[in-house]
Design a protein around this motif. Sequence first.
Motif, short mmCIF file in Angstrom:
data_model
loop_
_atom_site.label_atom_id
_atom_site.label_comp_id
_atom_site.label_asym_id
_atom_site.label_seq_id
_atom_site.Cartn_x
_atom_site.Cartn_y
_atom_site.Cartn_z
N VAL A 57 -21.37 18.96 23.41
CA VAL A 57 -22.64 19.69 23.47
C VAL A 57 -23.68 19.11 22.51
CG1 VAL A 57 -23.77 21.93 23.21
CG2 VAL A 57 -21.49 21.80 24.24
N SER A 103 -27.14 17.00 23.31
CA SER A 103 -28.45 17.48 22.85
C SER A 103 -29.19 16.40 22.08
CB SER A 103 -28.27 18.72 21.98
OG SER A 103 -27.62 19.75 22.68
N PHE A 161 -31.50 31.47 21.10
CA PHE A 161 -30.61 30.39 21.48
C PHE A 161 -29.15 30.81 21.28
CE2 PHE A 161 -34.39 27.66 20.72
CZ PHE A 161 -34.44 27.09 21.99
N TYR A 162 -28.36 30.38 22.23
CA TYR A 162 -26.91 30.60 22.15
C TYR A 162 -26.41 29.91 20.88
CZ TYR A 162 -21.97 30.03 23.58
OH TYR A 162 -20.61 30.03 23.65
N ILE A 203 -27.77 27.97 27.29
CA ILE A 203 -28.10 27.84 25.87
C ILE A 203 -28.92 29.02 25.35
CG2 ILE A 203 -27.95 25.32 25.89
CD1 ILE A 203 -31.03 25.25 25.98
N PHE A 247 -25.43 26.34 20.80
CA PHE A 247 -26.45 25.30 20.93
C PHE A 247 -27.03 24.99 19.56
CE2 PHE A 247 -31.02 24.28 21.37
CZ PHE A 247 -30.90 23.04 21.98
#
Length: 863
Positions: free
Chosen positions: A518, A522, A470-471, A450, A474
Amino acid sequence: MRLFVSEGAPGCLPVLAAAGRARGRAELLISTVGPEDCVVPFLTRPKVPVLQLDSGNYLFSTSAICRYFFLLSGWEQDDLTNQWLEWEATELQETESLADIVLWGALYPLLQDPAYLPEELSALHSWFQTLSTQEPCQRAAETVLKQQGVLALRPYLQKQPQPSPAEGRAVTNEPEEEELATLSEEEIAMAVTAWEKGLESLPPLRPQQNPVLPVTGERNVLITSALPYVNNVPHLGNIIGCVLSADVFARYSRLRQWNTLYLCGTDEYGTATETKAMEEGLTPQEICDKYHIIHADIYRWFNISFDTFGRTTTPQQTKITQDIFQRLLTRGFVLQDTVEQLRCEHCARFLADRFVEGVCPFCGYEEARGDQCDKCGKLINAVELKKPQCKVCRSCPVVQSTHHLFLDLPKLEKRLEEWLGRTLPGSDWTPNARFITRSWLRDGLKPRCITRDLKWGTPVPLEGFEDKVFYVWFDATIGYLSITANYTDQWERWWKNPEQVDLYQFMAKDNVPFHGIVFPCSALGAEDNYTLVSHLIATEYLNYEDGKFSKSRGVGVFGDMAQDTGIPADIWRFYLLYIRPEGQDSAFSWTDLLLKNNSELLNNLGNFINRAGMFVSKFFGGYVPEMVLTPDDQRLLAHVTLELQHYHQLLEKVRIRDALRSILTISRHGNQYIQVNEPWKRIKGSEADRQRAGTVTGLAVNIAALLSVMLQPYMPTVSATIQAQLQLPPPACSILLTNFLCTLPAGHQIGTVSPLFQKLENDQIESLRQRFGGGQLEETFDLKAKTSPKPTVIETVTTAGPQQIQALMDEVTKQGNIVRELKAQKADKNQVAAEVAKLLDLKKQLAVAEGKPPEASKGKKKK
């Protein structure tokens, strides 16, 4: 519940077997009836099996009854839908599924005798024998066959009507026009009662809110479109894949008086933005500012009705993303690990995914990105690419170690499974969304990185990771929350309120893993009562002619270009929705766009609405005449009501393309009604004839009013134009009930009526085809010589497809009816001549499409 079966009826086999799966879950009475007994009161022919529910409703489709029993037994729909898709491509399951049960029953008359099967189908025989030994299937066979074997089926089957032969049917991809359904007297009476109540049955309009917030006791619908990358201009496929599809559903939700919030915005962080900034010599922020305006302008032109259109480069995005991360971190759902990553020595930096291209390790596609292959759709780690290249300098990067953070998806997998188990049954997740999500789970979830070695992104609030962000995948889905937070400081009433909010998320299928896996992981791991997606609506891909959209090669129509074609936004909306890639990939075609505009819009929908309004203006001074309904008129009311209810059923299930067909079907009913009753002739006859002309005209103009409201989600500008021409009362413009109402009563004065659509010409379309063809131009047309005085026709050198030929034949028929109607009315000779010229032009196009020389299609010679 009560299940009606009949001895010897093959459809009862799978139903009884499926009922065995649901034993003990509900009280079920099984009744055996004769093959000629009518169980369902509103069906005109006997039908078994039939399941009568406790509510009094009936299920009489074998598959629907089996599906219902499986749902009672706790089955999750998506697994079985996937098995339908995979049945021929994968090994048969050891335990029976809905697909197995239904196919077992359908194939029983053949497969019960192994002599019918060749040796190469031994696997099918093994599957059949395995199922046949299962206790529910054995009991079903005993009940239906009564120990007589397959011979027990013969008496029942012999009483069934012969299937209609398929000979003579045109080969076409278009949906067949169904015959009018058989209506019961009760259905007709109910339709007439609803019609007569008129405007008084409309509920009061919902009060407008600003901002829109959930209301206790109402249906609160939250709709999101996948956030488009800010770094480029969206093409037609991007537009239909998320924003346009979501807009149709948002507009429909408002017509249903549901409390609706529709939001979207530009996804502005990440590698793609840095790459674009380098290409254009701008800073990432300047790129975001530039393209955010471009996106907003495009969607404004396409009449997308966002309640708010935001962006992800905001303080709220940072605050909410970091909060979710901290909650995941403290609950043990974040891992640290050293990973191998590509580093470009020439650029002196680690390369984020989008800075790398190479050969896909799975399918061999040569332009795969470092995070995902656009061809096979699989997610990729950049180091797995074969022959990787730095996109900036084209040098070959080297592999080095670097530290990153990972979302511990395996640790969250059980929570995700439990959530899916509660969510999927009864939801409207599209089959591809279910399949993609389940395929990820079937393969087992793995920790997902991430963080990225970039500067342009949401900062990571953790010591030792200050140089990372952050990716984007994400925090991009968290953009929905931050955009809402910038819209209202009460954003948590939408996003931390799963009990009261119904969340619909629209996207193309490549976005499913991030919305179905994803982000839910989260949110579940953050343990903060987040609203998760109720209905995940994913389209397949829209291609361009025979290839793909490509901005660099100038292939395809992009959002900013559509405005310059001279074709109105509503025509683009209609055609994109007509070909919406719901179940499989579809393709934009200029020829098909011309045909759909000229046949479905101009000759069908526009022709009917214009004629209905013109008859009121010309024959009745602009006032809706008195209507005295005959039994045929009442039957038409019921047919229109049935199609309206079908439209609602489809849109409630987000089958947007199919619901559009219901509008066109009602319009065809209206055209046929006018054609059969000929009000232009009756108005010149006796008092009874004139009264009949008034009834036909009044009913027709009310159908036009209904179509204007049904059309609103699809073509909002055209809808508003029709409503202005008919002076439709405001309440009727904003509410769509499930019944057809008389909204234009006798005495209502309409406005000025004018044509709604313009014909698209061949030379206009060919010019656009060449303009947007790039390197993939297809020379399918020969332009007429420049010496031709009026080049009205473009001649093709190849025979057109059956679909195009059929559409042209329909146009010829409709234009012929117009000519005959004008001649019957003894219209002005110049007007008749103009319409005759159009008819000859269409006949010439038809001849060319059929591969005949144009000279073969001429008007009649005078004797």
